[in-house]
Design a protein around this motif. Structure first.
Motif, mmCIF file in Angstrom:
data_model
loop_
_atom_site.group_PDB
_atom_site.id
_atom_site.type_symbol
_atom_site.label_atom_id
_atom_site.label_comp_id
_atom_site.label_asym_id
_atom_site.label_seq_id
_atom_site.Cartn_x
_atom_site.Cartn_y
_atom_site.Cartn_z
ATOM 1 N N PRO A 326 0.838 -1.208 0.000
ATOM 2 C CA PRO A 326 0.000 0.000 0.000
ATOM 3 C C PRO A 326 0.868 1.251 0.000
ATOM 4 C CG PRO A 326 -0.636 -1.523 1.756
ATOM 5 C CD PRO A 326 0.660 -2.012 1.212
ATOM 6 N N LEU A 327 0.333 2.320 -0.554
ATOM 7 C CA LEU A 327 1.078 3.576 -0.641
ATOM 8 C C LEU A 327 1.463 4.088 0.743
ATOM 9 C CD1 LEU A 327 2.089 5.646 -2.740
ATOM 10 C CD2 LEU A 327 0.009 6.952 -2.296
ATOM 11 N N VAL A 328 0.594 3.907 1.735
ATOM 12 C CA VAL A 328 0.901 4.382 3.082
ATOM 13 C C VAL A 328 2.142 3.684 3.639
ATOM 14 C CG1 VAL A 328 -0.651 2.728 4.222
ATOM 15 C CG2 VAL A 328 -0.087 4.883 5.359
ATOM 16 N N THR A 329 2.312 2.403 3.299
ATOM 17 C CA THR A 329 3.505 1.675 3.738
ATOM 18 C C THR A 329 4.746 2.198 3.043
ATOM 19 O OG1 THR A 329 2.193 -0.322 4.158
ATOM 20 C CG2 THR A 329 4.577 -0.612 3.909
ATOM 21 N N LEU A 330 4.611 2.467 1.748
ATOM 22 C CA LEU A 330 5.755 2.953 0.972
ATOM 23 C C LEU A 330 6.121 4.392 1.320
ATOM 24 C CD1 LEU A 330 4.814 1.549 -2.542
ATOM 25 C CD2 LEU A 330 6.598 0.711 -1.022
ATOM 26 N N SER A 331 5.225 5.107 1.965
ATOM 27 C CA SER A 331 5.503 6.509 2.308
ATOM 28 C C SER A 331 6.312 6.630 3.588
ATOM 29 C CB SER A 331 4.184 7.289 2.443
ATOM 30 O OG SER A 331 3.515 7.317 1.201
ATOM 31 N N GLY A 332 6.349 5.570 4.405
ATOM 32 C CA GLY A 332 7.111 5.590 5.651
ATOM 33 C C GLY A 332 8.472 4.935 5.489
ATOM 34 N N SER A 333 9.177 4.785 6.589
ATOM 35 C CA SER A 333 10.532 4.234 6.561
ATOM 36 C C SER A 333 10.534 2.766 6.134
ATOM 37 C CB SER A 333 11.172 4.369 7.944
ATOM 38 O OG SER A 333 12.435 3.725 7.973
ATOM 39 N N PHE A 334 11.589 2.372 5.409
ATOM 40 C CA PHE A 334 11.768 0.979 5.015
ATOM 41 C C PHE A 334 12.649 0.214 6.005
ATOM 42 C CE2 PHE A 334 11.364 1.898 0.117
ATOM 43 C CZ PHE A 334 10.075 2.370 0.326
ATOM 44 N N THR A 335 13.268 0.888 6.949
ATOM 45 C CA THR A 335 14.327 0.269 7.744
ATOM 46 C C THR A 335 13.841 -0.861 8.641
ATOM 47 O OG1 THR A 335 14.076 1.990 9.442
ATOM 48 C CG2 THR A 335 15.771 2.335 7.758
ATOM 49 N N SER A 336 12.555 -0.861 8.995
ATOM 50 C CA SER A 336 12.042 -1.935 9.858
ATOM 51 C C SER A 336 11.598 -3.156 9.062
ATOM 52 C CB SER A 336 10.862 -1.417 10.689
ATOM 53 O OG SER A 336 9.799 -0.994 9.847
ATOM 54 N N MET A 337 11.671 -3.096 7.730
ATOM 55 C CA MET A 337 11.243 -4.215 6.887
ATOM 56 C C MET A 337 12.295 -5.311 6.861
ATOM 57 S SD MET A 337 9.712 -2.176 3.576
ATOM 58 C CE MET A 337 8.341 -1.033 3.708
ATOM 59 N N ASP A 338 11.855 -6.556 6.643
ATOM 60 C CA ASP A 338 12.816 -7.624 6.410
ATOM 61 C C ASP A 338 13.308 -7.529 4.968
ATOM 62 O OD1 ASP A 338 10.927 -8.852 4.676
ATOM 63 O OD2 ASP A 338 10.079 -10.032 6.317
ATOM 64 N N GLY A 339 14.287 -8.344 4.628
ATOM 65 C CA GLY A 339 14.913 -8.232 3.323
ATOM 66 C C GLY A 339 13.956 -8.429 2.172
ATOM 67 N N GLN A 340 13.027 -9.391 2.281
ATOM 68 C CA GLN A 340 12.093 -9.658 1.188
ATOM 69 C C GLN A 340 11.127 -8.501 0.981
ATOM 70 O OE1 GLN A 340 9.897 -13.305 1.651
ATOM 71 N NE2 GLN A 340 8.837 -13.095 -0.309
ATOM 72 N N GLN A 341 10.550 -7.997 2.094
ATOM 73 C CA GLN A 341 9.619 -6.881 1.976
ATOM 74 C C GLN A 341 10.333 -5.627 1.482
ATOM 75 O OE1 GLN A 341 7.756 -5.349 5.577
ATOM 76 N NE2 GLN A 341 5.806 -5.045 4.487
ATOM 77 N N ALA A 342 11.559 -5.407 1.960
ATOM 78 C CA ALA A 342 12.325 -4.243 1.513
ATOM 79 C C ALA A 342 12.597 -4.326 0.016
ATOM 80 C CB ALA A 342 13.626 -4.136 2.284
ATOM 81 N N GLY A 343 12.912 -5.531 -0.478
ATOM 82 C CA GLY A 343 13.146 -5.694 -1.904
ATOM 83 C C GLY A 343 11.927 -5.304 -2.728
ATOM 84 N N LEU A 344 10.747 -5.723 -2.261
ATOM 85 C CA LEU A 344 9.514 -5.353 -2.956
ATOM 86 C C LEU A 344 9.272 -3.852 -2.867
ATOM 87 C CD1 LEU A 344 6.886 -5.986 -4.416
ATOM 88 C CD2 LEU A 344 5.868 -6.598 -2.209
ATOM 89 N N ALA A 345 9.551 -3.265 -1.698
ATOM 90 C CA ALA A 345 9.341 -1.827 -1.510
ATOM 91 C C ALA A 345 10.214 -1.015 -2.460
ATOM 92 C CB ALA A 345 9.634 -1.441 -0.063
ATOM 93 N N TYR A 346 11.481 -1.405 -2.591
ATOM 94 C CA TYR A 346 12.376 -0.690 -3.497
ATOM 95 C C TYR A 346 11.954 -0.884 -4.951
ATOM 96 C CZ TYR A 346 15.787 0.722 0.029
ATOM 97 O OH TYR A 346 16.393 1.327 1.095
ATOM 98 N N GLN A 347 11.538 -2.108 -5.310
ATOM 99 C CA GLN A 347 11.152 -2.373 -6.686
ATOM 100 C C GLN A 347 9.895 -1.587 -7.067
ATOM 101 O OE1 GLN A 347 12.877 -3.942 -8.831
ATOM 102 N NE2 GLN A 347 11.467 -4.276 -10.540
#
Length: 412
Positions: A326-347
């Protein structure tokens, strides 16, 4: 009768003009009304006119200084720090010796990265917690951790319970043992600190890559900074202890570019990509003053990094067809994400930012960032920048979704 009426009318106008011209209180009252309506420049003109008529009227000087101060506050809120500093200079000329004006001007100059002049202002403001905090910040930003700690510890003696000071001191104390043993390197715009264990010659290659990023990313975003930029190269062990970042982090910008270097003897395409990525954050921070959603910040940084290197097997143009955040998730910090979720967030961030660049061009993206720098919301920044397309943020996202493969999901 008509003649008498006309004379009476002329006399009435003359009396009114005399009353206004002869009454500084009337000017001040009118200026206050203009200020309340947000018409600062008009208030300034009114008070300047009054001051020229009554040069010895102290109340007019005070009101004029207060108006300059209100204009400075407005400009600081909008990120126009140099302009704010000029207004505060005008205010201080009217009220010489005013400590608050000196401190405010120091803050404006600090935010504008005019560190030398800002330091002079803070020293003139006198001994106090706020001047000491900012003098410490100047030391920290320019690589003098020992000096920064000295100022902050003095401030803590005055306010032992100040939590912000405790955080600043703890961060500097964590970094000092590592940075104190670093070597130094310099180029036209970058101050490089690097671990002495790193291979000789690598630091020069990193500086060359930084200069390339300065020119290339600067051209895309329309900004070439004039303040020097600190960059630190760590061993992977020290990077983890200093930044306390997630395991997947390949670099960090927190006012300084911080890069983990390990196991390489020459610069690689992967490292160049990280350098371009992190330098993009430098420019975005300067343009937006930090008022930017993470997806746009990281998406643009990914665009610049992927010009240098794209991981094999990664399709740079495709968001996962069945998983979107969701856009609200992508608008906040990525640092608390695990590697898989962070990869999706960056992509996904890359996909959205790349769509903006491809569809509307770099100039429109620059305008979105500049609007964000005026402290408006992302919705307003997009609507203003894409007004020629009659698009707002929801419209932009709809167009992005429509450009994805039909099986792709929808961001919310």
């Amino acid at each position: 009768m008509k003649k008498l009426s006309f004379l009476a009318f002329i006399l009435m106008l003359a009396f009114a003009a005399t009353a206004v011209a002869g009454d500084p209180v009337t000017y001040a009252a009118k200026a206050r009304q203009l200020i309340e309506r947000g018409e600062y420049e008009q208030a300034l003109d009114e008070l300047k006119r009054a001051s020229s008529l009554f040069p010895y009227e102290q109340s007019l000087k005070v009101n004029l200084a207060l108006t300059y101060t209100e204009i400075a506050k407005r400009d600081m809120n909008a990120g126009r720090y140099a302009k704010a500093a000029r207004s505060l200079s005008e205010a201080r000329e009217l009220l010489p010796g005013n400590r608050e004006l000196t401190l405010m001007r120091g803050v404006a100059l600090y935010l504008d990265k005019d560190y030398l002049t800002a330091a002079s202002e803070f020293k003139e403001a006198g001994e106090g917690v706020d001047p000491l905090i900012y003098l410490g910040k100047i030391g920290y930003d320019t690589g003098d951790l020992q000096g920064a700690l000295s100022y902050w510890r003095r401030a803590r003696e005055m306010e032992p319970d100040n939590k912000m000071l405790a955080t600043l001191i703890a961060k500097a104390e964590r970094e000092l043992p590592v940075e104190s043993r670093m070597d130094k390197g310099f180029s036209s715009m970058f101050d490089l600190s690097f671990d002495a264990e790193l291979p000789p010659g690598l630091s020069r290659e990193v500086l060359d890559a930084l200069e390339s990023a300065y020119n290339s990313v600067g051209a895309d975003l329309g900004l070439f900074p004039t303040a020097r930029i600190p960059v630190l190269l760590y061993t992977k062990r020290d990077y983890g202890s200093v930044t306390a970042g997630p395991d997947w982090s390949g670099g960090l910008y927190d006012g300084k570019i911080r890069l983990p270097i390990g196991g390489i003897t020459r610069i690689t395409p992967q490292l160049r990509a990280v350098i371009f990525h992190e330098f993009t954050h430098v420019l975005i921070a300067e343009i937006t003053h930090g008022n930017v959603p993470t997806w746009l910040n990281e998406g643009l940084a990914e665009i610049e990094g992927r010009k240098e290197f794209v991981h094999p097997g990664r399709n740079p143009n495709l968001v996962d067809a069945s998983h979107q955040l969701p856009l609200v998730t992508l608008s906040g910090s990525f640092t608390s994400m695990d590697g898989q979720q962070a990869g999706l967030a960056y992509q996904q961030s890359y996909s959205m930012a790349q769509f903006m660049v491809n569809r509307y061009g770099w100039y429109a993206v620059q305008n979105v960032l500049k609007n964000l720098g005026e402290r408006v919301t992302m919705e307003k920044a997009v609507a203003k920048a894409l007004s020629d397309w009659s698009l707002d943020l929801p419209g932009l996202l709809r167009e992005w979704q429509q450009a994805l493969p039909a099986s792709a999901g929808k961001a919310q």
